[in-house]
Design a protein around this motif. Sequence first.
Motif, PDB file in Angstrom:
ATOM      1  N   TYR A  89       0.841  -1.201   0.000  1.00 34.31           N
ATOM      2  CA  TYR A  89       0.000   0.000   0.000  1.00 34.31           C
ATOM      3  C   TYR A  89       0.872   1.246   0.000  1.00 34.31           C
ATOM      4  O   TYR A  89       0.712   2.136  -0.841  1.00 34.31           O
ATOM      5  N   ASP A  90       1.822   1.281   0.932  1.00 34.48           N
ATOM      6  CA  ASP A  90       2.713   2.446   1.027  1.00 34.48           C
ATOM      7  C   ASP A  90       3.558   2.618  -0.235  1.00 34.48           C
ATOM      8  O   ASP A  90       3.747   3.730  -0.718  1.00 34.48           O
ATOM      9  N   ARG A  91       4.041   1.502  -0.785  1.00 35.35           N
ATOM     10  CA  ARG A  91       4.847   1.551  -2.008  1.00 35.35           C
ATOM     11  C   ARG A  91       4.020   2.094  -3.185  1.00 35.35           C
ATOM     12  O   ARG A  91       4.475   2.952  -3.933  1.00 35.35           O
ATOM     13  N   ALA A  92       2.803   1.607  -3.335  1.00 38.54           N
ATOM     14  CA  ALA A  92       1.948   2.050  -4.437  1.00 38.54           C
ATOM     15  C   ALA A  92       1.598   3.531  -4.308  1.00 38.54           C
ATOM     16  O   ALA A  92       1.620   4.274  -5.291  1.00 38.54           O
ATOM     17  N   LEU A  93       1.279   3.968  -3.098  1.00 42.11           N
ATOM     18  CA  LEU A  93       0.941   5.373  -2.901  1.00 42.11           C
ATOM     19  C   LEU A  93       2.147   6.270  -3.175  1.00 42.11           C
ATOM     20  O   LEU A  93       2.021   7.326  -3.793  1.00 42.11           O
ATOM     21  N   ALA A  94       3.326   5.844  -2.736  1.00 41.93           N
ATOM     22  CA  ALA A  94       4.546   6.632  -2.967  1.00 41.93           C
ATOM     23  C   ALA A  94       4.861   6.720  -4.462  1.00 41.93           C
ATOM     24  O   ALA A  94       5.283   7.764  -4.954  1.00 41.93           O
ATOM     25  N   THR A 103      -0.101   1.425  -8.959  1.00 46.70           N
ATOM     26  CA  THR A 103      -0.077   0.073  -8.422  1.00 46.70           C
ATOM     27  C   THR A 103       0.363  -0.888  -9.503  1.00 46.70           C
ATOM     28  O   THR A 103      -0.012  -0.734 -10.668  1.00 46.70           O
ATOM     29  N   LYS A 104       1.147  -1.877  -9.122  1.00 43.83           N
ATOM     30  CA  LYS A 104       1.591  -2.863 -10.104  1.00 43.83           C
ATOM     31  C   LYS A 104       0.427  -3.750 -10.554  1.00 43.83           C
ATOM     32  O   LYS A 104       0.544  -4.476 -11.521  1.00 43.83           O
ATOM     33  N   TYR A 105      -0.696  -3.668  -9.873  1.00 43.36           N
ATOM     34  CA  TYR A 105      -1.861  -4.476 -10.223  1.00 43.36           C
ATOM     35  C   TYR A 105      -2.872  -3.725 -11.092  1.00 43.36           C
ATOM     36  O   TYR A 105      -3.971  -4.220 -11.317  1.00 43.36           O
ATOM     37  N   ARG A 106      -2.506  -2.574 -11.580  1.00 42.13           N
ATOM     38  CA  ARG A 106      -3.419  -1.789 -12.417  1.00 42.13           C
ATOM     39  C   ARG A 106      -3.897  -2.636 -13.601  1.00 42.13           C
ATOM     40  O   ARG A 106      -3.108  -3.243 -14.304  1.00 42.13           O
ATOM     41  N   GLU A 138     -12.756 -15.847   7.254  1.00 40.14           N
ATOM     42  CA  GLU A 138     -12.059 -15.443   6.045  1.00 40.14           C
ATOM     43  C   GLU A 138     -12.757 -16.020   4.833  1.00 40.14           C
ATOM     44  O   GLU A 138     -13.372 -17.081   4.897  1.00 40.14           O
ATOM     45  N   PHE A 139     -12.644 -15.310   3.721  1.00 37.56           N
ATOM     46  CA  PHE A 139     -13.243 -15.752   2.474  1.00 37.56           C
ATOM     47  C   PHE A 139     -12.384 -15.239   1.333  1.00 37.56           C
ATOM     48  O   PHE A 139     -11.487 -14.428   1.533  1.00 37.56           O
ATOM     49  N   TYR A 140     -12.632 -15.742   0.138  1.00 41.64           N
ATOM     50  CA  TYR A 140     -11.842 -15.365  -1.029  1.00 41.64           C
ATOM     51  C   TYR A 140     -12.510 -14.233  -1.794  1.00 41.64           C
ATOM     52  O   TYR A 140     -13.720 -14.266  -2.026  1.00 41.64           O
ATOM     53  N   VAL A 141     -11.700 -13.251  -2.153  1.00 36.25           N
ATOM     54  CA  VAL A 141     -12.182 -12.125  -2.941  1.00 36.25           C
ATOM     55  C   VAL A 141     -11.261 -11.914  -4.131  1.00 36.25           C
ATOM     56  O   VAL A 141     -10.103 -12.313  -4.119  1.00 36.25           O
ATOM     57  N   GLU A 142     -11.819 -11.291  -5.129  1.00 37.58           N
ATOM     58  CA  GLU A 142     -11.051 -10.838  -6.277  1.00 37.58           C
ATOM     59  C   GLU A 142     -11.119  -9.317  -6.221  1.00 37.58           C
ATOM     60  O   GLU A 142     -12.202  -8.745  -6.078  1.00 37.58           O
ATOM     61  N   MET A 143      -9.954  -8.690  -6.268  1.00 39.42           N
ATOM     62  CA  MET A 143      -9.899  -7.242  -6.099  1.00 39.42           C
ATOM     63  C   MET A 143      -9.234  -6.585  -7.294  1.00 39.42           C
ATOM     64  O   MET A 143      -8.340  -7.160  -7.909  1.00 39.42           O
ATOM     65  N   THR A 144      -9.696  -5.380  -7.592  1.00 34.86           N
ATOM     66  CA  THR A 144      -8.998  -4.510  -8.537  1.00 34.86           C
ATOM     67  C   THR A 144      -8.715  -3.219  -7.789  1.00 34.86           C
ATOM     68  O   THR A 144      -9.473  -2.823  -6.903  1.00 34.86           O
ATOM     69  N   PHE A 145      -7.596  -2.589  -8.138  1.00 37.57           N
ATOM     70  CA  PHE A 145      -7.142  -1.419  -7.409  1.00 37.57           C
ATOM     71  C   PHE A 145      -6.881  -0.246  -8.334  1.00 37.57           C
ATOM     72  O   PHE A 145      -6.535  -0.427  -9.493  1.00 37.57           O
ATOM     73  N   ALA A 146      -6.987   0.946  -7.772  1.00 38.24           N
ATOM     74  CA  ALA A 146      -6.596   2.171  -8.470  1.00 38.24           C
ATOM     75  C   ALA A 146      -6.056   3.140  -7.429  1.00 38.24           C
ATOM     76  O   ALA A 146      -6.568   3.215  -6.309  1.00 38.24           O
ATOM     77  N   ILE A 147      -5.020   3.861  -7.812  1.00 41.53           N
ATOM     78  CA  ILE A 147      -4.514   4.951  -6.989  1.00 41.53           C
ATOM     79  C   ILE A 147      -5.288   6.195  -7.424  1.00 41.53           C
ATOM     80  O   ILE A 147      -5.384   6.477  -8.621  1.00 41.53           O
TER      81      ILE A 147
END
Length: 150
Positions: free
Chosen positions: A65-70, A74-77, A92-101
């Motif tokens: 998180y800190d690396r992506a914000l800095a 995000t490498k997962y874009r 706990e359960f399984y999720v699929e996530m997408t991220f954006a800064i």
Amino acid sequence: MDETLAARLLQQAPDAIIFAGTDGIVQAWNAAAETMFGHPAATALGRDLDLVIPDQFRDAHWKGYDRALAAGETKYRGQTLPTRARRADGSEFYVEMTFAIVKDDAGTVIGALAHCRDITERFERDRQQRRRLRELEAEIERLRGPATTP
């Protein structure tokens, strides 16, 4: 965009949407996030993302998180990331996530946005299929008998 429309889009989106500021504090939490994670928005807003991150993943999460914000990226874009998440009851359960800064008009990073989808059923079904395939492959090998060399 009209603020009322933006609020409706956020609240009525079919996937869980979470936005956290640069400090990791949740600032947006839609109705689908309430349903998926079991935390009402009133409980989630103002808390940090540890709310949904299983203990064993927290260190890696915060480093990323800190690396992506800095970096402002995000490498997962453009990719989906399957992972585990934690519900309000601790399960706990399984999720699929997408991220954006997310950046403001000046290009300054203001936080991170995640879209989340529960993939537990699909994950478990795939796991069972992989297990069954291994069993069938082992059975085929057993039926073939020991390998002989000429």
